[in-house]
Design a protein around this motif. Structure first.
Motif, short mmCIF file in Angstrom:
data_model
loop_
_atom_site.label_atom_id
_atom_site.label_comp_id
_atom_site.label_asym_id
_atom_site.label_seq_id
_atom_site.Cartn_x
_atom_site.Cartn_y
_atom_site.Cartn_z
N MET A 126 0.83 -1.20 0.00
CA MET A 126 0.00 0.00 0.00
C MET A 126 0.87 1.26 0.00
N PHE A 127 1.91 1.26 0.84
CA PHE A 127 2.80 2.41 0.90
C PHE A 127 3.58 2.57 -0.42
N ARG A 128 3.87 1.46 -1.05
CA ARG A 128 4.67 1.49 -2.27
C ARG A 128 3.86 2.00 -3.47
N THR A 129 2.58 1.70 -3.50
CA THR A 129 1.76 2.01 -4.68
C THR A 129 0.95 3.29 -4.54
N MET A 130 0.67 3.75 -3.33
CA MET A 130 -0.15 4.95 -3.14
C MET A 130 0.68 6.22 -3.16
N ARG A 131 0.12 7.27 -3.75
CA ARG A 131 0.75 8.58 -3.67
C ARG A 131 0.46 9.19 -2.29
N VAL A 132 1.20 10.25 -1.97
CA VAL A 132 1.10 10.86 -0.63
C VAL A 132 -0.32 11.32 -0.35
N GLU A 133 -0.94 11.99 -1.33
CA GLU A 133 -2.30 12.50 -1.10
C GLU A 133 -3.30 11.35 -0.94
N GLU A 134 -3.04 10.23 -1.64
CA GLU A 134 -3.91 9.05 -1.49
C GLU A 134 -3.77 8.44 -0.10
N LEU A 135 -2.56 8.42 0.41
CA LEU A 135 -2.33 7.90 1.76
C LEU A 135 -3.03 8.77 2.81
N HIS A 136 -3.00 10.09 2.59
CA HIS A 136 -3.68 10.99 3.52
C HIS A 136 -5.18 10.73 3.52
N ARG A 137 -5.75 10.54 2.33
CA ARG A 137 -7.19 10.24 2.24
C ARG A 137 -7.50 8.90 2.90
N TYR A 138 -6.60 7.94 2.72
CA TYR A 138 -6.80 6.61 3.31
C TYR A 138 -6.74 6.68 4.83
N ARG A 139 -5.81 7.46 5.35
CA ARG A 139 -5.71 7.63 6.80
C ARG A 139 -7.00 8.23 7.36
N ASP A 140 -7.57 9.17 6.64
CA ASP A 140 -8.82 9.79 7.08
C ASP A 140 -9.95 8.75 7.10
N THR A 141 -9.96 7.86 6.10
CA THR A 141 -10.96 6.78 6.06
C THR A 141 -10.81 5.86 7.26
N LEU A 142 -9.57 5.63 7.69
CA LEU A 142 -9.31 4.69 8.79
C LEU A 142 -9.73 5.25 10.16
N ARG A 143 -10.13 6.51 10.23
CA ARG A 143 -10.54 7.07 11.52
C ARG A 143 -11.73 6.32 12.10
N ARG A 144 -12.60 5.79 11.25
CA ARG A 144 -13.76 5.01 11.70
C ARG A 144 -13.73 3.69 10.95
N ALA A 145 -13.61 2.59 11.69
CA ALA A 145 -13.49 1.28 11.05
C ALA A 145 -14.21 0.21 11.85
N VAL A 146 -14.72 -0.77 11.13
CA VAL A 146 -15.36 -1.95 11.73
C VAL A 146 -14.56 -3.17 11.29
N LEU A 147 -14.20 -4.04 12.24
CA LEU A 147 -13.39 -5.21 11.94
C LEU A 147 -14.19 -6.49 12.14
N PHE A 148 -14.41 -7.24 11.05
CA PHE A 148 -14.99 -8.57 11.13
C PHE A 148 -13.84 -9.56 11.00
N MET A 149 -13.24 -9.91 12.12
CA MET A 149 -12.03 -10.73 12.11
C MET A 149 -12.00 -11.65 13.32
N SER A 150 -11.12 -12.63 13.24
CA SER A 150 -10.80 -13.43 14.42
C SER A 150 -9.96 -12.56 15.34
N PRO A 151 -9.97 -12.82 16.65
CA PRO A 151 -9.14 -12.02 17.55
C PRO A 151 -7.66 -12.02 17.17
N ALA A 152 -7.16 -13.18 16.71
CA ALA A 152 -5.74 -13.27 16.34
C ALA A 152 -5.43 -12.34 15.16
N THR A 153 -6.29 -12.35 14.14
CA THR A 153 -6.07 -11.48 12.98
C THR A 153 -6.20 -10.02 13.38
#
Length: 377
Positions: A126-153
């Motif tokens: 992700m860091f290798r393929t995204m431009r800086v502005e794309e990473l900033h937008r992605y970080r903003d998206t990550l402010r609110r997240a829901v995880l459907f995962m096993s506890p280990a994952t």
């Protein structure tokens, strides 16, 4: 089947269960199905079947998957309008289609992203393929997240995004999984920053310590029912239902022994043509349906349509904090609310089926209920 069969108990995935369901229906064998999810991943609902009720010999021991309803209640109480859902490779994303449809109707902006098994490689790419502005937008998206995962994952994923600075201290993540132990809760809180909310299934126990392992005429081994025992802490929910199912069948068999009209254990075969189903199958099924047992899952009983509706969820939460490891307290001190299948979202005691919204205190209010955590952002 040749030796004679009273009932079939299975603890498998949906696809294999479907085959056993067909066999049970054809031969009139009561089938008690205990759904198992892979590697502790959140369960998805098994596909609906179109068979008539009169021919259905399968009883669903684990209650239906209510995670869709629970998470919708939670994100609406937090008034989230934009968030991302992460799910691991083992999770069947079709299981939350109803939730996605309802969020779309509410005008929410929801993104989906699968988390690959090699989390480090995924984030590095992700860091290798995204431009800086794309990473900033992605970080903003990550402010609110829901995880459907096993506890280990979830632990591995949170560790990776925190160490790579993909999330900040103003983030709020919700982890959804029926099977999250107290130890998992502590570790997840230790690894996270910002705010964390966890949703898991719970089994109410007697407050009186001497009564915790006593269920009517049955006593459960303390290593299984005492929450202070390490073995009880690591007991999977699926195995709790297996225990109660065997107990239920033992009680049912005892009843049938007293029934002089009962057709005893069936010797059945699928090899010969024109083989007949078990004549006593319907009677056995009806007796199981009418029976009920109190065990490790609290109360196991079936409705007329063959499902067990007794389920309780617990919602745990931490406040925002910059120190990693903050707010690490016992789970019962973190509880903001409980959820019952019949009563909906409830604050505090699961037996009180009042409206969660009416009982909620406003953000910043000085008046708080026991165990209350503010539902803001």
């Amino acid at each position: 089947m040749n030796r004679g069969i009273l009932a079939l108990v299975s603890s498998i995935g949906c696809m294999s269960a479907g085959s056993l369901q067909s066999l049970a229906d054809a031969m009139h064998i009561p089938h008690l199905f205990i759904q198992r999810a892979p590697s502790g991943t959140p369960r998805s609902s098994c596909p609906e079947t179109s068979r008539s009720h009169s021919d259905d010999y399968t009883l669903f021991v684990r209650p239906p998957v209510y995670l869709n309803d629970v998470i919708l209640h939670v994100v609406m109480e937090y008034t989230w309008q934009k968030f991302i859902i992460f799910y691991d490779t083992e999770y069947d994303i079709r299981g939350i289609q109803d939730f996605l449809d309802k969020t779309s109707q509410q005008g929410m902006d929801v993104s989906l992203q699968k988390v690959e098994s090699n989390i480090n490689m995924m984030i590095t790419s992700m860091f290798r393929t995204m431009r800086v502005e794309e990473l900033h937008r992605y970080r903003d998206t990550l402010r609110r997240a829901v995880l459907f995962m096993s506890p280990a994952t979830a632990k591995a994923f949170i560790t990776e995004v925190v160490e790579t600075n993909l999330v900040a201290f103003d983030c709020h993540w919700i982890i959804i999984n029926e099977e999250i132990s107290d130890q998992d809760v502590q570790e997840l809180v230790m690894k996270s920053i910002g705010r964390l909310t966890l949703v898991r299934q719970i089994f109410p126990i007697a407050q009186n310590g001497s009564q915790r392992c006593v269920r009517h005429n049955h006593r459960i081994n303390t290593s299984l029912c005492d929450p202070k025992d390490p073995k009880a802490q690591t007991l999977e929910i699926t195995n709790r239902y297996i225990y109660d199912t065997v107990l239920l069948l033992a009680n049912t068999f005892h009843r049938k022994l007293e029934d002089r009209k009962w057709h005893s254990m069936a010797s059945l075969t699928c090899i010969r043509k024109n083989s007949k189903p078990w004549q006593g199958g319907r009677s056995m099924l009806d007796t199981i349906k009418k029976a009920g047992v109190s065990g490790l899952t609290n109360l196991l009983e079936f409705t007329e349509n063959g499902t067990n509706q007794n389920i309780n969820f617990e919602i745990l939460g931490t406040n925002y904090g910059e120190d990693r490891g903050r707010g690490v307290r016992k789970a019962d001190q973190l509880a903001v609310a409980t959820v019952t299948a019949r009563g909906g979202l409830v604050n505090g005691d699961a037996s009180d089926c009042g409206s969660f919204r009416k009982r909620q205190t406003p953000c910043g209010s000085k008046r708080k209920f026991p165990g209350h955590r503010e539902l803001c952002g």
